[in-house]
Motif scaffolding. Structure first.
Motif, PDB file in Angstrom:
ATOM      1  N   VAL A 273       0.830  -1.196   0.000  1.00 31.83           N
ATOM      2  CA  VAL A 273       0.000   0.000   0.000  1.00 31.83           C
ATOM      3  C   VAL A 273       0.865   1.248   0.000  1.00 31.83           C
ATOM      4  O   VAL A 273       1.859   1.323   0.706  1.00 31.83           O
ATOM      5  CB  VAL A 273      -0.935   0.013   1.226  1.00 31.83           C
ATOM      6  N   THR A 274       0.495   2.204  -0.775  1.00 29.71           N
ATOM      7  CA  THR A 274       1.087   3.525  -0.712  1.00 29.71           C
ATOM      8  C   THR A 274      -0.047   4.527  -0.664  1.00 29.71           C
ATOM      9  O   THR A 274      -0.811   4.641  -1.614  1.00 29.71           O
ATOM     10  CB  THR A 274       1.969   3.798  -1.956  1.00 29.71           C
TER      11      THR A 274
ATOM     12  N   SER B 222       8.118   3.449  -5.039  1.00 31.05           N
ATOM     13  CA  SER B 222       8.097   4.516  -4.045  1.00 31.05           C
ATOM     14  C   SER B 222       6.677   5.012  -3.913  1.00 31.05           C
ATOM     15  O   SER B 222       5.741   4.453  -4.503  1.00 31.05           O
ATOM     16  CB  SER B 222       9.034   5.659  -4.468  1.00 31.05           C
ATOM     17  N   SER B 223       6.508   6.080  -3.135  1.00 32.85           N
ATOM     18  CA  SER B 223       5.169   6.651  -2.972  1.00 32.85           C
ATOM     19  C   SER B 223       4.669   7.288  -4.254  1.00 32.85           C
ATOM     20  O   SER B 223       3.483   7.589  -4.385  1.00 32.85           O
ATOM     21  CB  SER B 223       5.177   7.691  -1.854  1.00 32.85           C
ATOM     22  N   GLN B 224       5.571   7.493  -5.237  1.00 32.95           N
ATOM     23  CA  GLN B 224       5.183   8.141  -6.485  1.00 32.95           C
ATOM     24  C   GLN B 224       5.190   7.184  -7.675  1.00 32.95           C
ATOM     25  O   GLN B 224       4.445   7.394  -8.629  1.00 32.95           O
ATOM     26  CB  GLN B 224       6.122   9.317  -6.788  1.00 32.95           C
ATOM     27  N   TRP B 225       6.011   6.143  -7.634  1.00 34.35           N
ATOM     28  CA  TRP B 225       6.182   5.278  -8.801  1.00 34.35           C
ATOM     29  C   TRP B 225       5.730   3.847  -8.506  1.00 34.35           C
ATOM     30  O   TRP B 225       5.957   3.329  -7.419  1.00 34.35           O
ATOM     31  CB  TRP B 225       7.644   5.235  -9.240  1.00 34.35           C
ATOM     32  N   ASN B 226       5.096   3.245  -9.514  1.00 31.97           N
ATOM     33  CA  ASN B 226       4.719   1.840  -9.456  1.00 31.97           C
ATOM     34  C   ASN B 226       4.964   1.225 -10.829  1.00 31.97           C
ATOM     35  O   ASN B 226       4.732   1.877 -11.858  1.00 31.97           O
ATOM     36  CB  ASN B 226       3.252   1.670  -9.052  1.00 31.97           C
TER      37      ASN B 226
ATOM     38  N   PHE C 274      -1.717  15.282  -9.518  1.00 30.87           N
ATOM     39  CA  PHE C 274      -1.458  14.803 -10.879  1.00 30.87           C
ATOM     40  C   PHE C 274      -1.204  13.304 -10.868  1.00 30.87           C
ATOM     41  O   PHE C 274      -0.486  12.778 -10.014  1.00 30.87           O
ATOM     42  CB  PHE C 274      -0.243  15.525 -11.466  1.00 30.87           C
ATOM     43  N   ASN C 275      -1.794  12.587 -11.832  1.00 32.50           N
ATOM     44  CA  ASN C 275      -1.585  11.145 -12.009  1.00 32.50           C
ATOM     45  C   ASN C 275      -1.318  10.864 -13.478  1.00 32.50           C
ATOM     46  O   ASN C 275      -1.937  11.477 -14.366  1.00 32.50           O
ATOM     47  CB  ASN C 275      -2.818  10.340 -11.576  1.00 32.50           C
TER      48      ASN C 275
END
Length: 764
Positions: free
Chosen positions: A110-111, A502-506, A561-562
């Protein structure tokens, strides 16, 4: 003064004891009934917080209030979905008993971000924000605003598609239809799970993508929701009527979803040729094709849950429908000259079914589900193609058939959780059916039977920030199509890998193998002539096609932003296509065949930005390349597609615009173009009960919905331009009303809900 102060305090205390009331309860986790300590309990009146309390170590809370009107109790805790409970008006003390919170963000892998978008076990988890819900009057308009790459939410047709296919939709874990989704209100949706990869459990159903919607959990009470829309300049009517009531362990739900169209300005312009040995005929047709249909979807459901670990459900469904279509054409024929043709078809369908379901949670790690669905289906199809020649002679080609189908679907599923990081699940599904088709012109009455078995096993494993799942299954399919018997045994497998960098990248990757097994209707061996030159038939010799799909999916998110990108490659061997061959004596045969190979590769980019002074935008862009190959030909196609949604919300007003830039697709020698569409919407919500909408669809488009298509066949090359002028500049008014009395509970913890949508009837 001291005596007056004491008297004043005494009067105040007396007033509180007379008019005040106490609300208490215990907050527990839905999964294992353990106490949830530190949960925030807020008592609210019209979005204003009156009082706040925290649960103690035992999960208990107490709130006092002087307000006697109806209130809302909001219970929230990090890692759980927020639950709202309606407190009825009155002065009596209220004991809510146990209040269960459904786990949300305390999932593996989970992030949590400020945008409430989470990755868990290879799926995207989205918690719709209050801003998104406020700007959405329907569930489809809510999906338009979510950052789900590959998902297309069409507000005109009220449909969802994932990468061009129909997704597997679940509501509270229950496989559901698009009509069920359209009956939901955005404010009732707690979270949405999304994946472009269909889970192994549903791999046998032919769906693309996966959507699971979790509704907010409530206690005793009921809800009524009505929604309808109609165009002022054409017959375009849709509606939803849904009522639910829950008391104690029982809940009753009744829903009705009708849809009606009556279009007169529908046109086809066709040029085509039939080419055989020493024979060629060129045809040019200009048709008007009016049609109408009315569709009803009726569901009556009863749920019984004597305790948190047990659920029994019984659902009766009925879907009566009828349609009528006509083609009034003038044809230029290079062989026989000019003539008129008048084609008329109609159909009536009725498919009642009874669905019985049982679920038992033995403990937090073991779950068993059982289901049986019985369906009785009747389909009466009538078609007459009449050709009227200048000399007064006529030719009639009649294709009238009555179809009766009986089917029984049984399924068992078992899920075992070894630990928080390891799970194993498996299941078995069986479908048996018997269909009888009566061809009225010849009294031919074939009996068609099928015995479809699907068994699967799936392992899921979490290792740090990486989640891995692997599944494999076997499909055993026996078909008896009159005198033709076929037996198929095939494997279905998929592998999925997700890395939360990370919290930004998957980063996610997937592989899937799925066979395309012929249906009963495609194997039907019964030739029928439908025009002076063309005979249509099934093909009992069809082979199984083999599809291999590879996907790579990076995604990025930062504040509001996504962005997500899908890169895919798909290869199909022995793919199935429609082919026309020359029989001799000026006659041609149309049927499905296995061609050599079809492959496609490309990418889809999704970008979303929202929460800026009420504004938001969600855009999808796709670029794909197709190639199909057989012994004598090869065809290629490169195409671009896009769709985007814009919206702005201010108080009770919402303005939104949706547009789709359709792309093309290649299937064998056939090239088609997706449906176009756009819609400008104005919505006004004067209060929490009513919503009024005004929509302008197919703006400045004189031809409305358009469906151009080409065929590069050596034997039957053609070009077709079809458009529905009734849709052009369509003005649609919508109105919805909802009310809660008490509140309703969420009949969750179910994931079996099969339905029989198959058909043994080959319609020309």
């Amino acid at each position: 003064m001291i005596r007056l102060s004491i008297l004043s305090l005494a009067l105040t205390a007396a007033t509180v004891s007379v008019y005040g009331r106490t609300i208490n309860g215990t907050v527990l986790a839905d999964t294992d009934s353990t106490a949830v300590a530190g949960a925030t309990c807020r008592l609210m009146s019209e979005n204003k917080v009156l009082s706040t309390a925290l649960t103690d170590a035992a999960g208990s809370f107490v709130i006092n209030t002087d307000v006697r009107t109806a209130l809302t109790l909001e219970v929230s805790q990090t890692g759980y979905n927020t639950t709202e409970i309606i407190i009825e008006a009155g002065s009596k003390n209220i004991s809510l008993g146990n209040v269960f919170l459904n786990e949300g963000t305390t999932l593996d892998e989970v992030t949590v971000t400020a945008d409430r978008l989470t990755y868990a076990k290879g799926r995207i988890i989205i918690y719709p924000s209050a801003e998104e819900v406020k700007a959405s009057s329907t569930s489809i308009s809510l999906f338009q605003k979510l950052p789900l790459a590959g998902l297309d939410a069409n507000p005109v047709n009220r449909t969802l598609s994932v990468d061009g296919g129909t997704p597997m939709i679940l509501i509270n874990g229950v496989p559901s239809t698009i009509e069920d989704l359209n009956a939901l209100q955005p404010k009732d949706i707690a979270k949405i799970e999304y994946s472009r990869v269909t889970p192994a459990r549903y791999a046998d159903k032919g769906n693309t993508g996966f959507i699971n919607i979790t509704l907010k959990q409530r206690s005793d009470g009921g809800q009524i929701y009505t929604w309808g829309r109609s165009a002022v300049n054409t017959t375009f009517v849709d509606a939803n009527i849904r009522g639910s009531y829950h008391q104690g362990p029982s809940q009753f739900t009744l829903s009705y979803n009708p849809s009606w169209r009556n279009y007169q300005d529908v046109y086809d312009n066709v040029t085509e040729s039939y080419i055989g040995d020493n024979f060629r005929v060129n045809l040019e047709e200009h048709d008007r094709n009016p049609f109408n249909y009315i569709y009803h979807n009726i569901n009556l459901k009863y749920d019984y849950s004597p305790n948190i670990n047990t659920l029994f459900s019984a659902t009766f469904r009925a879907t009566p429908s009828s349609d009528k279509r006509r083609s009034i054409a003038h044809t230029f024929d290079s062989q026989t000259g000019e003539y008129d043709n008048d084609n008329l078809s109609s159909g009536k369908n009725f498919s009642p079914s009874l669905d019985l379901f049982f679920r038992r949670d033995f403990n937090a790690r073991n779950t068993l589900e059982l289901q049986v669905v019985g369906t009785l289906s009747s389909n009466d199809y009538r078609r007459t193609n009449q050709y009227i020649y200048p000399d007064g002679n006529t030719q009639n080609f009649i294709m009238d058939v009555d179809s009766r189908r009986r089917s029984l679907i049984s399924e068992i599923s078992y899920i075992h959780q070894f630990s928080d990081n390891t799970s194993l699940s498996g299941g078995y599904q069986n479908t048996i059916s018997r269909s009888t088709n009566t061809y009225l012109t010849t009294d031919y009455k074939p009996v068609l039977t099928e015995n479809n078995n699907y068994v699967y096993i799936r392992l899921g494993q979490q290792i740090g920030k990486v989640y891995f799942s692997a599944a494999t299954g076997a499909k055993l399919f026996w078909i008896n199509n009159d005198m033709n018997k076929r037996h198929f045994i095939r494997n279905l497998s998929n592998i999925y890998l997700s890395w939360n960098i990370s919290s930004q990248w998957n980063m996610s990757a997937a592989f899937q193998y799925s066979p395309g097994i012929p249906s009963l209707s495609s194997l039907t061996d019964y030739p029928q002539q439908q025009s002076p030159y063309l005979i249509s038939n099934g093909n009992p010799d069809l082979k199984v096609s083999d599809s291999f799909t590879y996907q790579l999916m990076p995604s990025f998110q930062y504040k509001k932003f996504n962005a997500s990108l899908l890169m895919s490659y798909n290869n199909i061997n022995n793919f199935v296509m429609t082919d026309v061959t020359y029989l001799g004596d000026r006659m041609f045969l149309s049927q499905s065949i296995n061609a050599h190979r079809s492959w496609s590769t490309g990418g889809n980019l999704n970008m979303r930005l929202s929460g800026i002074a009420g504004f938001g935008i969600n855009a999808n862009f796709g670029l794909y390349h197709f190639e199909t190959t057989d012994v004598l030909w090869t065809h290629t196609l490169t195409t671009f597609n896009a769709s985007f949604s814009l919206w702005w919300n201010k108080g009770p007003f919402t303005i939104s615009y949706w547009r789709k830039v359709p792309g093309k697709y290649l299937s064998g020698t056939y090239v088609g173009k997706d449906e176009n569409g756009d819609a400008l919407s104005f919505e006004y919500q004067p209060n929490k009960h009513w919503t009024v909408g005004l929509n302008w669809m197919y703006m400045f488009d004189s031809k409305g919905t358009r469906y151009p298509a080409w065929n590069y066949s050596i034997v039957n090359p053609s070009y077709r331009e079809r458009y529905i002028k009734d849709n052009s500049n369509m003005i649609v008014i919508s109105l919805s009303y909802t009310t809660d009395f008490g509140s309703i509970f969420r009949s969750a913890r179910r994931s079996l809900n099969n339905s029989d949508n198959s058909s043994s009837l080959l319609k020309m």
